[in-house]
Design a protein around this motif. Sequence first.
Motif, mmCIF file in Angstrom:
data_model
loop_
_atom_site.group_PDB
_atom_site.id
_atom_site.type_symbol
_atom_site.label_atom_id
_atom_site.label_comp_id
_atom_site.label_asym_id
_atom_site.label_seq_id
_atom_site.Cartn_x
_atom_site.Cartn_y
_atom_site.Cartn_z
ATOM 1 N N LEU A 265 8.851 5.217 -12.055
ATOM 2 C CA LEU A 265 8.094 5.270 -10.756
ATOM 3 C C LEU A 265 8.599 4.111 -9.860
ATOM 4 O O LEU A 265 7.918 3.019 -10.099
ATOM 5 C CB LEU A 265 6.491 5.407 -10.941
ATOM 6 N N TYR B 97 8.388 1.848 -6.639
ATOM 7 C CA TYR B 97 7.572 1.493 -5.586
ATOM 8 C C TYR B 97 8.118 0.427 -4.629
ATOM 9 O O TYR B 97 8.603 -0.576 -5.397
ATOM 10 C CB TYR B 97 6.024 0.731 -6.248
ATOM 11 N N LYS C 68 4.664 -1.776 -2.819
ATOM 12 C CA LYS C 68 3.376 -1.335 -3.442
ATOM 13 C C LYS C 68 3.173 0.158 -2.996
ATOM 14 O O LYS C 68 1.976 0.730 -3.182
ATOM 15 C CB LYS C 68 2.053 -2.112 -3.073
ATOM 16 N N ASN C 69 4.202 0.713 -2.271
ATOM 17 C CA ASN C 69 3.981 2.303 -1.884
ATOM 18 C C ASN C 69 4.923 3.158 -2.813
ATOM 19 O O ASN C 69 6.061 2.519 -2.854
ATOM 20 C CB ASN C 69 4.217 2.524 -0.489
ATOM 21 N N PHE C 70 4.393 3.992 -3.219
ATOM 22 C CA PHE C 70 5.027 4.823 -4.178
ATOM 23 C C PHE C 70 6.518 5.527 -3.345
ATOM 24 O O PHE C 70 6.183 6.087 -2.291
ATOM 25 C CB PHE C 70 4.504 5.982 -5.027
ATOM 26 N N HIS D 110 7.730 1.290 -12.369
ATOM 27 C CA HIS D 110 6.988 1.368 -13.437
ATOM 28 C C HIS D 110 7.570 2.173 -14.478
ATOM 29 O O HIS D 110 7.765 3.689 -14.271
ATOM 30 C CB HIS D 110 5.433 1.962 -13.105
ATOM 31 N N LEU E 128 -1.282 8.995 -6.028
ATOM 32 C CA LEU E 128 -0.389 9.838 -6.526
ATOM 33 C C LEU E 128 -0.834 11.406 -6.004
ATOM 34 O O LEU E 128 0.017 12.336 -5.828
ATOM 35 C CB LEU E 128 0.117 9.987 -8.051
ATOM 36 N N HIS F 174 1.184 12.176 -2.999
ATOM 37 C CA HIS F 174 2.389 12.722 -3.431
ATOM 38 C C HIS F 174 2.434 13.935 -4.228
ATOM 39 O O HIS F 174 2.551 13.949 -5.403
ATOM 40 C CB HIS F 174 3.243 11.479 -4.227
#
Length: 505
Positions: free
Chosen positions: A147, A149, A152-154, A175, A192, A196
């Motif tokens: 994942l 980022y 700190k934003n996906f 991650h 999430l 998302h």
Amino acid sequence: MWKTFYIKPNEIGILYHRSDFQKILQPGTYTYFGWHWQVKTYDLNQPEVKIENLELLLRDRSAELEPYLLVVRTAFNQAALVRVGQNWVSVLPNRLRAFWRGFIEVESHIFNLNESLELPAEFREQIRKIALDGIQKFLISESEIGLLYVQKNFVRSLEPGEYAFWNVERVVLVHNLSRIIPNPDFPLPDVLIEQHPDFVAAYCETVQLQNHQVAIVRYQGKVISILPPTIRKLFWRGVEVEVIDISNDAKLPTNLVAELVLNASERVRNFLHIQEVPAQHVGLLYINQEFQTQLQPGIHAWWIFGRSWQTEAIDLRLQTIEVSGQDILSKDKVPLRLNLTAGFRILDPLKAKNGLSDIAGFLYKELQFGLRGAVGERTLDALLENKGAVDKSVAEYIEQKTADYGIEINSVGVKDIILPGEIKTILSKVVEAEKSAQANVVRRREETAATRSMLNTAKVMEDNPVALRLKELEVLERIAEKIDRIQVNGSLDSILTDLIRLNRE
């Protein structure tokens, strides 16, 4: 005044006159007239240009410098990779760097960081083993999903493979989540789910429960998680989710008891209230402090959520209770120590449990009171002569006390009466004297009987000569038993006559 300068084959020179740039000098020998000429040489084995006031020179003399220099200039949203021979150099935003052309092959590539932070695959391969400023590399194994980022934003998910990203003035994190574990720790799962949905729909199974629901999550037929009410959680696709409504009935059916209680992990069992009722027992179930029903032997389980649970298994078999070491004074003030045993059976578990907080403690206390009352109203002699009276008295007392609580008293008995040492000594002497007197009476009775028997025998012999002869023969037999040899002269009749005569004389 002539000045001569020599430029080596692996060097390049810059000619200055009174500190003013004049031109680039290739390897060779140069001669100039005057004192104010000077040449600065640069080793082409060090390909990056280290010219003072380079930016000013490029502004004023760029046409003359361009054939000799590869100039890399990046804006605030740009970064660059420069290949210098077999090596690579990274150029961060808002930088100006130059490299000598010709001696070592150089080329540059500019990247727009606003469009993408990821390096294309052809560059990842070339810089795989090189650590460069401003570039961060990640490896996603075949059993993982990454994942990505940024700040700190996906951003997106990463399939297995190698990745490299510019992290200039940005925090880039990946991650790594194992695909082998069906319930990994997703970072910020609520974000999430809400922000998302495309990622969640492609990779995940979402479980969202109401306040009256619980869920059992299984993977490959095995329970991996129990979800309490109102929770929202993500799992990888491939799990099985069973949602259960516990608003009306929170008890587990038999198949779930076998699966969750007998075979599941301790973590799963923490969500359950479990009560095992053994054979010959009965269970009592209380929900929110109110009695609900009696439980038959077996394993029972309930979901703990939203209610308080209390259960207890009551033994219906015959049980015993010991009241030991009771120091009590008899009626005649003799200190005694007694041990009592009682057998009891619970006939009505609900009445016993509702009426008594501690059944065993209640029985012990009442047996103790009954024993003290029975012993305290009797003398030592009465106790020793009839211990059964104490048993009966205690039994009658305890039966009255337990009648209202559904408890049946089966038996009550004093096992031991322990006397103090000095009392034992006195009783021993009394018993010894009584037994001695009884022995004397028996002895005198036997002597009298023996004398009477001898007198009767004498009267028979006096009136019957044949009986006398038989007695004489008996005496002779006894004598013969005590000597080695006996010689008889004459007839047996003369011997007996002589013996009789001797006795008479």
